[in-house]
Design a protein around this motif. Structure first.
Motif, mmCIF file in Angstrom:
data_model
loop_
_atom_site.group_PDB
_atom_site.id
_atom_site.type_symbol
_atom_site.label_atom_id
_atom_site.label_comp_id
_atom_site.label_asym_id
_atom_site.label_seq_id
_atom_site.Cartn_x
_atom_site.Cartn_y
_atom_site.Cartn_z
ATOM 1 N N VAL A 51 0.852 -1.194 0.000
ATOM 2 C CA VAL A 51 0.000 0.000 0.000
ATOM 3 C C VAL A 51 0.895 1.255 0.000
ATOM 4 O O VAL A 51 0.896 2.031 0.953
ATOM 5 C CB VAL A 51 -0.983 0.002 1.196
ATOM 6 C CG1 VAL A 51 -2.018 1.102 1.043
ATOM 7 C CG2 VAL A 51 -1.654 -1.346 1.359
ATOM 8 N N PRO A 52 1.653 1.471 -1.091
ATOM 9 C CA PRO A 52 2.603 2.581 -1.117
ATOM 10 C C PRO A 52 1.992 3.927 -1.488
ATOM 11 O O PRO A 52 2.674 4.803 -1.986
ATOM 12 C CB PRO A 52 3.615 2.126 -2.176
ATOM 13 C CG PRO A 52 2.781 1.352 -3.140
ATOM 14 C CD PRO A 52 1.753 0.635 -2.283
ATOM 15 N N TRP A 53 0.711 4.073 -1.243
ATOM 16 C CA TRP A 53 0.014 5.311 -1.567
ATOM 17 C C TRP A 53 -0.942 5.666 -0.437
ATOM 18 O O TRP A 53 -1.407 4.797 0.306
ATOM 19 C CB TRP A 53 -0.764 5.204 -2.882
ATOM 20 C CG TRP A 53 -1.123 3.808 -3.300
ATOM 21 C CD1 TRP A 53 -0.483 3.055 -4.232
ATOM 22 C CD2 TRP A 53 -2.171 2.975 -2.786
ATOM 23 N NE1 TRP A 53 -1.072 1.815 -4.333
ATOM 24 C CE2 TRP A 53 -2.117 1.740 -3.461
ATOM 25 C CE3 TRP A 53 -3.153 3.150 -1.828
ATOM 26 C CZ2 TRP A 53 -2.996 0.696 -3.204
ATOM 27 C CZ3 TRP A 53 -4.038 2.111 -1.567
ATOM 28 C CH2 TRP A 53 -3.940 0.901 -2.267
ATOM 29 N N ARG A 54 -1.160 6.960 -0.304
ATOM 30 C CA ARG A 54 -2.124 7.504 0.649
ATOM 31 C C ARG A 54 -2.898 8.592 -0.072
ATOM 32 O O ARG A 54 -2.396 9.228 -0.990
ATOM 33 C CB ARG A 54 -1.432 8.116 1.882
ATOM 34 C CG ARG A 54 -0.557 7.156 2.664
ATOM 35 C CD ARG A 54 -1.393 6.132 3.421
ATOM 36 N NE ARG A 54 -0.565 5.245 4.231
ATOM 37 C CZ ARG A 54 -0.001 4.127 3.793
ATOM 38 N NH1 ARG A 54 -0.140 3.759 2.526
ATOM 39 N NH2 ARG A 54 0.703 3.368 4.584
ATOM 40 N N PHE A 55 -4.106 8.837 0.380
ATOM 41 C CA PHE A 55 -4.954 9.869 -0.212
ATOM 42 C C PHE A 55 -5.296 10.886 0.871
ATOM 43 O O PHE A 55 -5.786 10.506 1.935
ATOM 44 C CB PHE A 55 -6.245 9.259 -0.764
ATOM 45 C CG PHE A 55 -5.997 8.151 -1.753
ATOM 46 C CD1 PHE A 55 -5.733 8.443 -3.079
ATOM 47 C CD2 PHE A 55 -5.994 6.826 -1.351
ATOM 48 C CE1 PHE A 55 -5.489 7.430 -3.995
ATOM 49 C CE2 PHE A 55 -5.751 5.804 -2.258
ATOM 50 C CZ PHE A 55 -5.500 6.108 -3.579
ATOM 51 N N VAL A 56 -5.051 12.143 0.609
ATOM 52 C CA VAL A 56 -5.401 13.215 1.540
ATOM 53 C C VAL A 56 -6.455 14.079 0.850
ATOM 54 O O VAL A 56 -6.171 14.728 -0.159
ATOM 55 C CB VAL A 56 -4.173 14.070 1.920
ATOM 56 C CG1 VAL A 56 -4.576 15.203 2.855
ATOM 57 C CG2 VAL A 56 -3.083 13.205 2.552
ATOM 58 N N VAL A 100 -7.985 16.016 -4.093
ATOM 59 C CA VAL A 100 -7.372 14.865 -3.428
ATOM 60 C C VAL A 100 -5.876 14.936 -3.711
ATOM 61 O O VAL A 100 -5.465 15.085 -4.861
ATOM 62 C CB VAL A 100 -7.934 13.527 -3.959
ATOM 63 C CG1 VAL A 100 -7.232 12.341 -3.297
ATOM 64 C CG2 VAL A 100 -9.439 13.443 -3.753
ATOM 65 N N VAL A 101 -5.086 14.825 -2.672
ATOM 66 C CA VAL A 101 -3.634 14.802 -2.825
ATOM 67 C C VAL A 101 -3.198 13.344 -2.710
ATOM 68 O O VAL A 101 -3.511 12.673 -1.725
ATOM 69 C CB VAL A 101 -2.936 15.660 -1.757
ATOM 70 C CG1 VAL A 101 -1.426 15.706 -2.010
ATOM 71 C CG2 VAL A 101 -3.525 17.075 -1.724
ATOM 72 N N VAL A 152 5.398 20.926 2.397
ATOM 73 C CA VAL A 152 3.979 20.715 2.095
ATOM 74 C C VAL A 152 3.572 19.285 2.446
ATOM 75 O O VAL A 152 2.536 19.064 3.078
ATOM 76 C CB VAL A 152 3.669 21.054 0.622
ATOM 77 C CG1 VAL A 152 2.227 20.701 0.273
ATOM 78 C CG2 VAL A 152 3.936 22.533 0.342
ATOM 79 N N ALA A 153 4.392 18.304 2.076
ATOM 80 C CA ALA A 153 4.069 16.904 2.397
ATOM 81 C C ALA A 153 3.960 16.708 3.902
ATOM 82 O O ALA A 153 3.025 16.058 4.391
ATOM 83 C CB ALA A 153 5.120 15.967 1.802
ATOM 84 N N ALA A 154 4.896 17.271 4.653
ATOM 85 C CA ALA A 154 4.866 17.127 6.121
ATOM 86 C C ALA A 154 3.624 17.797 6.698
ATOM 87 O O ALA A 154 2.980 17.246 7.598
ATOM 88 C CB ALA A 154 6.134 17.716 6.728
ATOM 89 N N ALA A 155 3.266 18.970 6.172
ATOM 90 C CA ALA A 155 2.087 19.676 6.680
ATOM 91 C C ALA A 155 0.800 18.921 6.379
ATOM 92 O O ALA A 155 -0.189 19.055 7.106
ATOM 93 C CB ALA A 155 2.029 21.078 6.086
ATOM 94 N N GLY A 165 0.860 13.839 -6.710
ATOM 95 C CA GLY A 165 0.073 14.790 -7.472
ATOM 96 C C GLY A 165 -1.124 15.313 -6.715
ATOM 97 O O GLY A 165 -1.562 14.734 -5.718
ATOM 98 N N PHE A 166 -1.619 16.410 -7.221
ATOM 99 C CA PHE A 166 -2.846 17.024 -6.733
ATOM 100 C C PHE A 166 -3.906 16.715 -7.773
ATOM 101 O O PHE A 166 -3.727 17.010 -8.961
ATOM 102 C CB PHE A 166 -2.662 18.545 -6.599
ATOM 103 C CG PHE A 166 -1.678 18.947 -5.540
ATOM 104 C CD1 PHE A 166 -2.109 19.300 -4.276
ATOM 105 C CD2 PHE A 166 -0.316 18.965 -5.808
ATOM 106 C CE1 PHE A 166 -1.193 19.675 -3.287
ATOM 107 C CE2 PHE A 166 0.603 19.335 -4.830
ATOM 108 C CZ PHE A 166 0.159 19.692 -3.576
ATOM 109 N N PHE A 167 -5.008 16.120 -7.345
ATOM 110 C CA PHE A 167 -6.071 15.688 -8.250
ATOM 111 C C PHE A 167 -7.290 16.578 -8.034
ATOM 112 O O PHE A 167 -7.944 16.501 -6.997
ATOM 113 C CB PHE A 167 -6.397 14.213 -8.027
ATOM 114 C CG PHE A 167 -5.279 13.331 -8.505
ATOM 115 C CD1 PHE A 167 -5.336 12.719 -9.746
ATOM 116 C CD2 PHE A 167 -4.134 13.178 -7.741
ATOM 117 C CE1 PHE A 167 -4.279 11.961 -10.208
ATOM 118 C CE2 PHE A 167 -3.067 12.422 -8.199
ATOM 119 C CZ PHE A 167 -3.140 11.813 -9.434
#
Length: 193
Positions: A51-56, A100-101, A152-155, A165-167
């Motif tokens: 699961v090498p992905w996350r969705f924010v 969605v990031v 930005v990633a840490a925040a 990417g930003f979706f």
């Protein structure tokens, strides 16, 4: 040509077309639709089940905070930034009704090569767009400076990870236009041994 033709799965894949984030307006996906989109994005090849992905998900009420984050982080990294550059950062956060990031949360300690993990992240990205288009929305996958900023990633709650990417998802405000596609003869070959 009809873009994002939902008459069949194959029609959608062969007519898929992104829109421009700045040309997407409400409505965007509802919460249940977004859950469906993200569920589809999780059904991708994932060697080793890492699961090498996350969705924010960045909801509308958090867009001003994201704009402030982008402006502050950009200003800290580029103190000579012009007002135009800072306005672009501020505007970026407000594009389209849904954002969605996608985070690449790779596992370097795994025996699964990082390249394969990154491919899984890319597959999640494409599946996210395909699912949004299948529901009748238009999407746009953007990167740019913010995608490469560790601040930005840490925040966004992902220290040490990178942003794939930003979706931006929403409804097109003008007809989509075709872009130049590669000539199949230039990119397809047949190996005969």
């Amino acid at each position: 040509m009809i873009f994002n033709d939902t008459s069949s799965a194959l029609a959608l894949l062969t007519s898929r077309r992104s829109g421009k984030a700045r040309e997407l307006a409400a409505p965007g996906p509802t919460d249940p639709e977004l859950a469906t989109i993200l569920g589809a994005a999780m059904r991708v090849p994932d060697h080793g089940k890492l699961v090498p992905w996350r969705f924010v998900v960045v909801p509308p009420q958090a867009r001003e905070a994201l704009a402030a984050l982008l402006v502050d982080a950009y200003s800290a990294e580029k103190p000579e930034a012009s007002a135009k550059e800072l306005d672009a950062m501020r505007s970026f956060a407000g594009l389209a009704p849904t954002l969605v990031v996608l985070i690449a949360a790779l596992k370097p300690e795994s025996h699964i090569p990082l390249g394969e993990q990154q491919l899984s992240v890319g597959a999640a990205a494409m599946q996210l767009l395909n699912a949004a288009h299948a529901l009748g929305y238009v999407g746009n996958w953007l990167t740019g400076w913010a995608a490469y900023s560790p601040t930005v990633a840490a925040a966004l709650g992902q220290p040490g990870a990178t942003i794939a990417g930003f979706f931006f998802l929403g409804t097109a405000t003008r007809p989509l236009e075709e872009r130049l596609r590669p000539d199949p003869q230039a990119v397809v070959s047949h190996w005969l041994g």
